[in-house]
Design an enzyme around this catalytic site. Structure first.
Site: not given
Ligand code: NAD
Length: 255
Positions: A59-60, A86, A154, A156-158
């Site tokens: 868990n990150v 990520n 979200y 604010a976190s980014k």
């Molecule tokens: P996703 O939901 O497809 O994958 C996220 C992964 O993180 C999942 O495998 C999940 O199990 C894992 N995860 C979640 N909480 C966790 C925790 N506490 N500990 C360990 N693992 C955990 O998401 P994604 O769309 O691939 O997003 C990845 C990153 O990109 C995120 O930081 C997201 O905010 C960012 N992002 C996504 C988008 C988008 O449009 N998809 C746009 C901008 C930024």
């Protein structure tokens, strides 16, 4: 032919889905040893086998888990060259500030922002000892733009991820360590697909702002991360690396 990150050791958090999974596969294709951290143990084990890497449950948002992740990576492969921090969440109860309660706010801050602090803090000592390393933190285009379709915690976190990344990039620039922020636009990941398949109007409200007229693909993010991870980006640090189909540069988009 050797790969673009041949022999390097990479840690990818959230490597079981979306952008993380595409990056795990791209890193492995280009010759890296990949350590995947996630909460999805069954998928994690299968992906690790597929790419010849290692899966670590973690868990990150938990310091003990994060410290263990980088310790296992270092013990297994002897070094850590790349950290792709990520993992992130975007839950539906994080919405307008008027409707988002403190519990939802805190949960998103923990998983999206505190996690990046914990991962950077854990990996930096290994990289400082090596005098080399590339850290890529996933922020978002919402770190540089405002939306009336708010996800307040979200966004604010980014913003926090982007600012922390810049500061670390500057602080460690003379120690051989580069720290850059990936800022994706909206990407076709399982989460986004599910949300927008159910609600075409919601998708259209966002798509109109994308000059390219489509969402990004996880593989397009993985290519950008590979560039930031590899020595090809050797003069880049503390950067805001936007991969967003032109959203952040647009005023009026094409019809
Ligand atoms: P996703 O939901 O497809 O994958 C996220 C992964 O993180 C999942 O495998 C999940 O199990 C894992 N995860 C979640 N909480 C966790 C925790 N506490 N500990 C360990 N693992 C955990 O998401 P994604 O769309 O691939 O997003 C990845 C990153 O990109 C995120 O930081 C997201 O905010 C960012 N992002 C996504 C988008 C988008 O449009 N998809 C746009 C901008 C930024």
């Amino acid at each position: 032919m050797t790969g673009r990150i041949e022999g390097k050791v990479a840690v990818v958090t959230g490597g079981c889905s979306g952008i993380g999974l595409a990056t795990v596969r791209r890193f492995a294709q280009e010759g890296a040893k990949v350590v995947i951290a996630d909460l999805s143990d069954e998928q994690g084990a299968a992906i690790a086998e597929e790419v010849g890497g290692t899966y670590v449950h973690g868990n990150v948002a938990d310091k003990t888990d994060v410290d263990n992740l980088f310790k296992v990576a270092h013990e297994t492969y002897g070094r850590i060259d790349i950290a792709f921090n990520n993992a992130g969440i975007s839950p539906p109860d994080d919405d307008s500030i008027l409707d988002t309660d403190l519990e939802a706010w805190n949960r998103v801050q923990l998983v999206n922002l505190t996690s990046v602090y914990l991962c950077c803090k854990a990996v930096l000592p290994y990289m400082l000892e090596q005098k080399s390393g590339s850290i890529i933190n996933t922020a978002s285009f919402v770190a540089v733009m405002g939306a009336a379709t708010s996800q307040i915690s979200y966004s604010a976190s980014k913003g926090g991820v982007l600012t922390m990344t810049r500061e670390l990039g500057v602080q460690f620039a003379r120690e051989g360590i580069r720290v850059n922020a990936l800022c994706p636009g909206p990407v076709n990941t399982p989460l986004l697909k599910e949300l927008f398949a159910k609600d075409a109007e919601r998708a259209a409200r966002r798509l109109v702002h994308v000059p390219m007229g489509r969402f990004g693909e996880p593989e397009e993010m993985a290519n950008a991360v590979l560039f930031l991870a590899s020595d090809e980006s050797s003069f880049m640090t503390a950067s805001t690396f936007l991969v967003d189909g032109g959203i952040s540069g647009a005023y009026v988009t094409p019809l």
